[in-house]
Scaffold this active site. Sequence first.
Site, PDB file in Angstrom:
ATOM      1  N   ASP A  13       0.835  -1.207   0.000  1.00 18.54           N
ATOM      2  CA  ASP A  13       0.000   0.000   0.000  1.00 18.54           C
ATOM      3  C   ASP A  13       0.868   1.255   0.000  1.00 18.54           C
ATOM      4  OD1 ASP A  13      -2.395   1.365  -0.033  1.00 18.54           O
ATOM      5  OD2 ASP A  13      -2.624   1.364   2.139  1.00 18.54           O
ATOM      6  N   HIS A  30       2.127   3.239  -9.155  1.00 18.51           N
ATOM      7  CA  HIS A  30       1.983   1.784  -9.349  1.00 18.51           C
ATOM      8  C   HIS A  30       3.157   1.238 -10.161  1.00 18.51           C
ATOM      9  CE1 HIS A  30      -1.831   2.116  -7.462  1.00 18.51           C
ATOM     10  NE2 HIS A  30      -2.449   2.713  -8.457  1.00 18.51           N
ATOM     11  N   LEU A 124      11.321 -19.725  -5.656  1.00 19.49           N
ATOM     12  CA  LEU A 124      10.318 -18.991  -4.888  1.00 19.49           C
ATOM     13  C   LEU A 124       8.908 -19.205  -5.448  1.00 19.49           C
ATOM     14  CD1 LEU A 124       9.958 -16.635  -2.679  1.00 19.49           C
ATOM     15  CD2 LEU A 124       9.874 -15.104  -4.670  1.00 19.49           C
TER      16      LEU A 124
HETATM   17  C1  IPE Z   1      -5.364  -2.740  -0.229  1.00 20.51           C
HETATM   18  O1  IPE Z   1      -5.039  -1.398  -0.340  1.00 20.51           O
HETATM   19  C2  IPE Z   1      -5.345  -3.399  -1.555  1.00 20.51           C
HETATM   20  C3  IPE Z   1      -4.047  -3.539  -2.195  1.00 20.51           C
HETATM   21  C4  IPE Z   1      -2.902  -3.191  -1.703  1.00 20.51           C
HETATM   22  C5  IPE Z   1      -4.065  -4.153  -3.488  1.00 20.51           C
HETATM   23  P1  IPE Z   1      -6.169  -0.279  -0.447  1.00 20.51           P
HETATM   24  O2  IPE Z   1      -5.471   1.008  -0.598  1.00 20.51           O
HETATM   25  O3  IPE Z   1      -7.154  -0.630  -1.501  1.00 20.51           O
HETATM   26  O4  IPE Z   1      -6.879  -0.377   0.974  1.00 20.51           O
HETATM   27  P2  IPE Z   1      -7.827   0.670   1.719  1.00 20.51           P
HETATM   28  O5  IPE Z   1      -8.840   1.129   0.736  1.00 20.51           O
HETATM   29  O6  IPE Z   1      -6.967   1.791   2.172  1.00 20.51           O
HETATM   30  O7  IPE Z   1      -8.390  -0.092   2.871  1.00 20.51           O
HETATM   31  C1  IPE Z   2      -1.696   0.152  -3.281  1.00 17.96           C
HETATM   32  O1  IPE Z   2      -1.392   1.504  -3.324  1.00 17.96           O
HETATM   33  C2  IPE Z   2      -1.817  -0.457  -4.635  1.00 17.96           C
HETATM   34  C3  IPE Z   2      -3.196  -0.775  -5.025  1.00 17.96           C
HETATM   35  C4  IPE Z   2      -4.250  -0.728  -4.270  1.00 17.96           C
HETATM   36  C5  IPE Z   2      -3.382  -1.193  -6.403  1.00 17.96           C
HETATM   37  P1  IPE Z   2      -2.537   2.580  -3.303  1.00 17.96           P
HETATM   38  O2  IPE Z   2      -2.889   2.907  -4.710  1.00 17.96           O
HETATM   39  O3  IPE Z   2      -3.676   2.139  -2.454  1.00 17.96           O
HETATM   40  O4  IPE Z   2      -1.798   3.802  -2.639  1.00 17.96           O
HETATM   41  P2  IPE Z   2      -2.408   4.853  -1.635  1.00 17.96           P
HETATM   42  O5  IPE Z   2      -2.938   4.086  -0.453  1.00 17.96           O
HETATM   43  O6  IPE Z   2      -3.503   5.567  -2.361  1.00 17.96           O
HETATM   44  O7  IPE Z   2      -1.266   5.734  -1.297  1.00 17.96           O
HETATM   45 MG    MG Z   3      -4.109   2.409  -0.492  1.00 14.65          MG
END
Ligand code: IPE
Ligand code: IPE
Ligand code: MG
Length: 238
Positions: A13, A30, A124
Site C-alpha cells: 500500500d 503503481h 520462490l
Molecule cells: C489494499 O489497499 C489493496 C491492495 C494493496 C491491493 P487499499 O489502498 O485498496 O486499501 P484501503 O482502501 O486503504 O483499505
Molecule cells: C496500493 O497503493 C496499490 C493498489 C491498491 C493497487 P494505493 O494505490 O492504495 O496507494 P495509496 O494508499 O492511495 O497511497
Molecule cells: Mg491504499
Amino acid sequence: MGPVPQHIAIVMDGNGRWATKRFLPRVAGHKQGVDALRRCAKACAARGVAVLTVFAFSSENWSRPSEEVSGLMELVVMALARELPQLMGDGVRLYFVGERSGLSDKVNASLNLAEQTTASNTGLVFNVCFNYGGRWDIAQAAAKLAAQGQAITPLSLDLALALAHVRDPDLLIRTGGEKRLSNFLLWQAAYSELYFSDKLWPDFDEAELDRSIAAFNERERRFGKTSEQLAIGGAPLA
Ligand code: IPE
Ligand code: IPE
Ligand code: MG
C-alpha cells in the site's frame, strides 16, 4: 538474524501517495511499485523465504477512477511480458490468486501464460493476489464444497481456498501506514505475525524487509498455548 519466515504476505500500500507527493499521476506510483516488488521478490528468495504472497488488486479496487483501474490492468500485462524472462532465470513459480471471471480476456491470457510458463519452476513460490478478496475466497471455497456435497469444516475449507497450495503466512506486512487487512487473507492470516510499516510501498527496500524479519523473530508464536508449554518443547500447531 533468526530463522526467516517461510511465507511472507504483503499488502503493498502507498503507491498513490508516493506519486501524489511528487505531483505525478497515481499510475506512476503503481509503476514504481512494480520495481519495488521485483526487488522484494529477489530479496526474499535470497533470504530463503519459500513463499511470497502479495496483494496487487483487491475486489474493492474496481471502485477507483476508471483511468487508474485501466492503468493497473495495462500495467500487469506489461510488467509480466517484461519480467517473465528474469522470473524464469530465477526459477520463480507464479500463481495468480483471485476471481478470474471479472478480468478481461487480455489480462486473463497474460496471467495464464505467466502461470503456465513458470509451472515447473522450483524456486520462490510467488502468489499475486489480483481481483482478490478474503470474503470472495471463503465464499467460493464454501460454494465449491457445497456443490460437491462435501461437509464444510475448517480442514475442507482450507483445501478449497485459493491458496491451498501453500501453508499459511508466517509474517504479514502492510506498508503505507494503515493498520488494517482491507479484505486480504482473512482466513489464512489467523496466526500470522503482523508488521505495519510506515514506508510507502515504492520505498520498501531490503533494510525494511530485514526490519520486518527481525521483528518477526522477536515474537513468540504460541498458537493458543502458554509460554511454559512452549519451553517444554513440542512443535506448535501450524
Ligand atoms: C489494499 O489497499 C489493496 C491492495 C494493496 C491491493 P487499499 O489502498 O485498496 O486499501 P484501503 O482502501 O486503504 O483499505
Ligand atoms: C496500493 O497503493 C496499490 C493498489 C491498491 C493497487 P494505493 O494505490 O492504495 O496507494 P495509496 O494508499 O492511495 O497511497
Ligand atoms: Mg491504499
